[in-house]
Design an enzyme around this catalytic site. Structure first.
Site, short mmCIF file in Angstrom:
data_model
loop_
_atom_site.label_atom_id
_atom_site.label_comp_id
_atom_site.label_asym_id
_atom_site.label_seq_id
_atom_site.Cartn_x
_atom_site.Cartn_y
_atom_site.Cartn_z
N LYS A 18 63.92 14.55 41.49
CA LYS A 18 65.19 14.81 40.79
C LYS A 18 66.05 13.55 40.69
O LYS A 18 66.55 13.21 39.63
CB LYS A 18 65.94 15.91 41.54
CG LYS A 18 67.42 16.02 41.23
CD LYS A 18 68.08 17.07 42.11
CE LYS A 18 69.58 17.02 42.10
NZ LYS A 18 70.16 15.88 42.82
N ASN A 19 66.20 12.87 41.82
CA ASN A 19 67.14 11.74 41.84
C ASN A 19 66.59 10.49 41.16
O ASN A 19 67.30 9.49 41.04
CB ASN A 19 67.59 11.44 43.27
CG ASN A 19 68.52 12.53 43.79
OD1 ASN A 19 68.99 13.37 43.01
ND2 ASN A 19 68.77 12.54 45.08
N ARG A 23 76.53 15.71 39.04
CA ARG A 23 77.00 14.44 39.60
C ARG A 23 76.38 13.25 38.85
O ARG A 23 77.03 12.25 38.55
CB ARG A 23 76.59 14.40 41.07
CG ARG A 23 76.94 13.15 41.78
CD ARG A 23 78.29 13.22 42.43
NE ARG A 23 78.76 11.92 42.84
CZ ARG A 23 80.03 11.55 42.75
NH1 ARG A 23 80.94 12.37 42.29
NH2 ARG A 23 80.40 10.36 43.14
N CYS A 50 77.65 18.41 43.96
CA CYS A 50 77.80 19.14 45.22
C CYS A 50 79.08 18.76 45.95
O CYS A 50 79.44 17.59 46.01
CB CYS A 50 76.61 18.83 46.13
SG CYS A 50 75.13 19.71 45.65
N ARG A 53 83.21 11.73 47.67
CA ARG A 53 82.32 11.15 46.66
C ARG A 53 83.07 10.29 45.64
O ARG A 53 83.07 10.57 44.43
CB ARG A 53 81.50 12.25 45.97
CG ARG A 53 80.84 13.18 46.97
CD ARG A 53 79.79 14.03 46.39
NE ARG A 53 78.54 13.33 46.19
CZ ARG A 53 77.43 13.92 45.74
NH1 ARG A 53 77.44 15.17 45.42
NH2 ARG A 53 76.32 13.22 45.58
N ASP A 105 84.53 4.28 43.28
CA ASP A 105 85.13 2.94 43.25
C ASP A 105 84.09 1.83 43.12
O ASP A 105 84.33 0.83 42.43
CB ASP A 105 86.01 2.73 44.50
CG ASP A 105 85.24 2.96 45.80
OD1 ASP A 105 84.49 3.94 45.87
OD2 ASP A 105 85.38 2.14 46.72
N ASP A 142 70.01 14.20 52.56
CA ASP A 142 69.63 15.40 51.81
C ASP A 142 68.73 16.34 52.61
O ASP A 142 68.52 17.49 52.22
CB ASP A 142 68.92 15.03 50.50
CG ASP A 142 69.89 14.53 49.45
OD1 ASP A 142 71.11 14.56 49.70
OD2 ASP A 142 69.43 14.12 48.36
N ARG A 191 69.40 23.97 40.78
CA ARG A 191 69.68 22.63 40.28
C ARG A 191 68.60 21.64 40.69
O ARG A 191 68.36 20.65 39.98
CB ARG A 191 71.02 22.12 40.85
CG ARG A 191 72.25 22.76 40.26
CD ARG A 191 73.49 22.05 40.73
NE ARG A 191 73.22 20.61 40.81
CZ ARG A 191 73.66 19.79 41.74
NH1 ARG A 191 74.44 20.24 42.69
NH2 ARG A 191 73.35 18.52 41.73
C1 UD1 Z 1 72.88 10.21 45.68
C2 UD1 Z 1 72.04 11.45 45.51
C3 UD1 Z 1 72.30 12.44 46.62
C4 UD1 Z 1 72.11 11.78 47.98
C5 UD1 Z 1 72.90 10.49 48.07
C6 UD1 Z 1 72.60 9.68 49.34
C7 UD1 Z 1 71.77 11.61 43.10
C8 UD1 Z 1 72.13 12.33 41.86
N1 UD1 Z 1 72.37 12.06 44.22
O1 UD1 Z 1 74.24 10.62 45.60
O2 UD1 Z 1 71.37 13.51 46.50
O3 UD1 Z 1 72.59 12.66 48.99
O4 UD1 Z 1 72.58 9.63 46.95
O5 UD1 Z 1 71.24 9.39 49.42
O6 UD1 Z 1 70.96 10.71 43.13
N2 UD1 Z 1 80.46 5.79 48.01
C9 UD1 Z 1 81.65 5.13 47.92
N3 UD1 Z 1 82.02 4.63 46.70
C10 UD1 Z 1 81.23 4.77 45.60
C11 UD1 Z 1 80.03 5.46 45.70
C12 UD1 Z 1 79.65 5.96 46.93
O7 UD1 Z 1 82.37 4.97 48.91
O8 UD1 Z 1 81.63 4.29 44.52
C13 UD1 Z 1 80.03 6.35 49.32
C14 UD1 Z 1 79.89 7.88 49.29
O9 UD1 Z 1 81.13 8.51 49.51
C15 UD1 Z 1 78.91 8.10 50.42
C16 UD1 Z 1 78.01 6.86 50.35
O10 UD1 Z 1 78.72 5.90 49.58
O11 UD1 Z 1 79.59 8.10 51.65
C17 UD1 Z 1 76.67 7.08 49.72
O12 UD1 Z 1 76.84 7.73 48.47
P1 UD1 Z 1 75.84 7.47 47.25
O13 UD1 Z 1 74.58 6.84 47.76
O14 UD1 Z 1 76.59 6.80 46.17
O15 UD1 Z 1 75.52 8.96 46.83
P2 UD1 Z 1 75.37 9.53 45.38
O16 UD1 Z 1 74.85 8.47 44.45
O17 UD1 Z 1 76.61 10.27 45.00
#
Ligand code: UD1
Length: 424
Positions: free
Chosen positions: A22-23, A94, A118, A123, A126, A311, A403
């Protein structure tokens, strides 16, 4: 809304074939926007998130043809980036944030509604925005929309303060079409990051270092079409591994990449479960056996890859509810990923949560109950708990599970589970 009725207590036995990741699928479908030609994408998982993303792209003008199960031809040439995506379309998805990098890279302009997904923490976006700005884009956020524009994207050195899968991939998408070199430091190393980089390279991009914490991208003026097969889903595979262990059964999991599953195999083995790897005719499989095992408590800490994936924290906790002793589970990635705990407690589990730490005191057994999924992986955890439990459970809110898990009831039924999907 549909729900599952599960009669627990039956060991899962047999073999299951894992679908595409999926990801990886979601950013790869979006990355096809960057090509000036049609792309063929194979091994797509049959899940709601993929359907919704395809619908969003079609609304924007892409032509998508379903060639066969799990295979589409995606022609992005008629996309109109001004056909902004409305909030209700992206609120559940997302990964729609990838439209920002892909549209900006291709058209120098992107407008997307702030994505949902989710509810497992704040999330923020920035780092995505920091990346786009570093590449020269002007980014504004107002009234739930993110608008980014750039006359010319120019490569830059970008350090990610936090390891973020989404930000790493999004920056990679935009940087592929930027002038000169971009270096992403402290990049995410997840298998799906590598898969997206491989897809982009097949389209003619120049990305080196994906899978390490420094990714170098040389921007190209044009990218072309290609045919690409998505990697197997690490999280779906891990979910079936945990389910096999949790029900005391024996399941062979096929169409997997064993190295992606090392953190899960290691924890299951530490708990007393037998895990063996093999290959048949050049195809890898892994067999997980919990037969005659009395699982021991283990401590789990989530970390970015190659650490234990966040996950699978929730499914793993379901398994630990009946392990012998006290397990300590620390969630380091998302601040609010314990919504499944109250549901597991309803089934008789004994769990105490303080901040990002949950202590699970193993009980002899858990019992069927009506339970409610709060997000995708919480849903997977509840399915596993219901399969382990004595008696009948009703698992509600399964739209979350749809999903990310393809043909769940069908795959579990083939493994001997007593699970029925009831359309309310
Ligand atoms: C993706 C996956 C999700 C998985 C996660 C971590 C998809 C669609 N989703 O989510 O299933 O649980 O990776 O492996 O691929 N963060 C910031 N600023 C940002 C972005 C992220 O502070 O701009 C923080 C988040 O709050 C979190 C951490 O970084 O604490 C990791 O998040 P991230 O790897 O970005 O997760 P997603 O891409 O949302």
């Amino acid at each position: 809304m549909a729900h599952y009725v599960i009669n627990g207590g039956k060991p899962l036995e047999g073999s299951v074939v894992i679908g595409g990741a999926k990801n990886a699928a979601l950013p790869i479908i979006t990355a096809a926007i960057l090509a000036g030609e049609k792309c063929r994408i194979e091994n797509l998982p049959e899940i709601e998130d993929v359907k919704i993303l395809c619908m969003i792209l079609e609304k924007m003008g892409a032509k998508i043809e379903h060639v066969s199960d799990g295979c589409i031809d995606l022609d992005p040439t008629c996309i109109d980036p001004d056909k902004g995506v409305t909030f209700d379309m992206v609120s559940s998805l997302r990964a729609s944030y990838y439209l920002l990098g892909a549209l900006l890279g291709r058209y120098g302009y992107a407008q997307v509604a702030q994505p949902g997904g989710c509810s497992i923490g704040q999330r923020p976006m920035d780092l995505h925005i920091k990346g786009m700005r570093a590449l020269g884009a002007e980014v504004n956020m107002s009234r739930g929309k993110i608008t980014a524009k750039a006359e010319n994207l120019v490569g830059a050195d970008i350090y990610l303060d936090v390891v973020s899968v989404g930000a790493t991939i999004n920056i990679m998408l935009a940087a592929c079409r930027a002038e000169g070199q971009t270096i992403i430091s402290n990049a995410a190393k997840e298998p799906h990051v590598v898969d997206v980089a491989n897809f982009l390279n097949m389209m003619g991009a120049s990305i080196k270092g994906a899978g390490t914490n420094v990714i170098r991208i040389k921007g190209k003026k044009n990218l072309h079409g290609c045919t690409y097969a998505i990697i197997p889903d690490q999280i779906e595979a891990g979910t079936y591994m945990i389910a096999a262990a949790a029900t005391g059964g024996e399941v062979t999991i096929r169409n997997i990449i064993p190295t992606h599953l090392e953190a899960i195999s290691a924890k299951l083995m530490e708990s007393g479960i037998r895990v063996t790897e093999g290959d048949d005719d050049n195809e890898f499989f892994i067999t997980v056996s919990g037969r005659n095992a009395k699982p021991r408590a283990v401590n789990v800490r989530t970390f970015p890859y190659p650490g234990f994936p966040t996950d699978l924290q929730q499914p793993m906790m379901a398994f630990l509810t009946t392990a012998d002793g006290n397990s300590v589970v620390v969630e380091n990635i998302f601040e609010d990923r314990f919504n499944h705990v109250v549901e597991l407690e309803r089934m008789g589990a004994n769990i105490t949560v303080i901040g990002k730490t949950a202590t699970v005191s193993g009980t002899e057994r858990i019992y069927g109950a009506p339970i409610y999924a709060s997000d995708l992986r919480a849903g997977a955890a509840l399915i596993i708990a219901a399969l382990m439990a004595e008696g009948e459970s009703e698992v509600h809110n399964i739209k979350f599970i749809d999903r990310g898990y393809e043909r769940l009831a069908e795959k579990l039924t083939a493994l001997g589970a007593d699970i029925k999907r009831v359309e309310d």
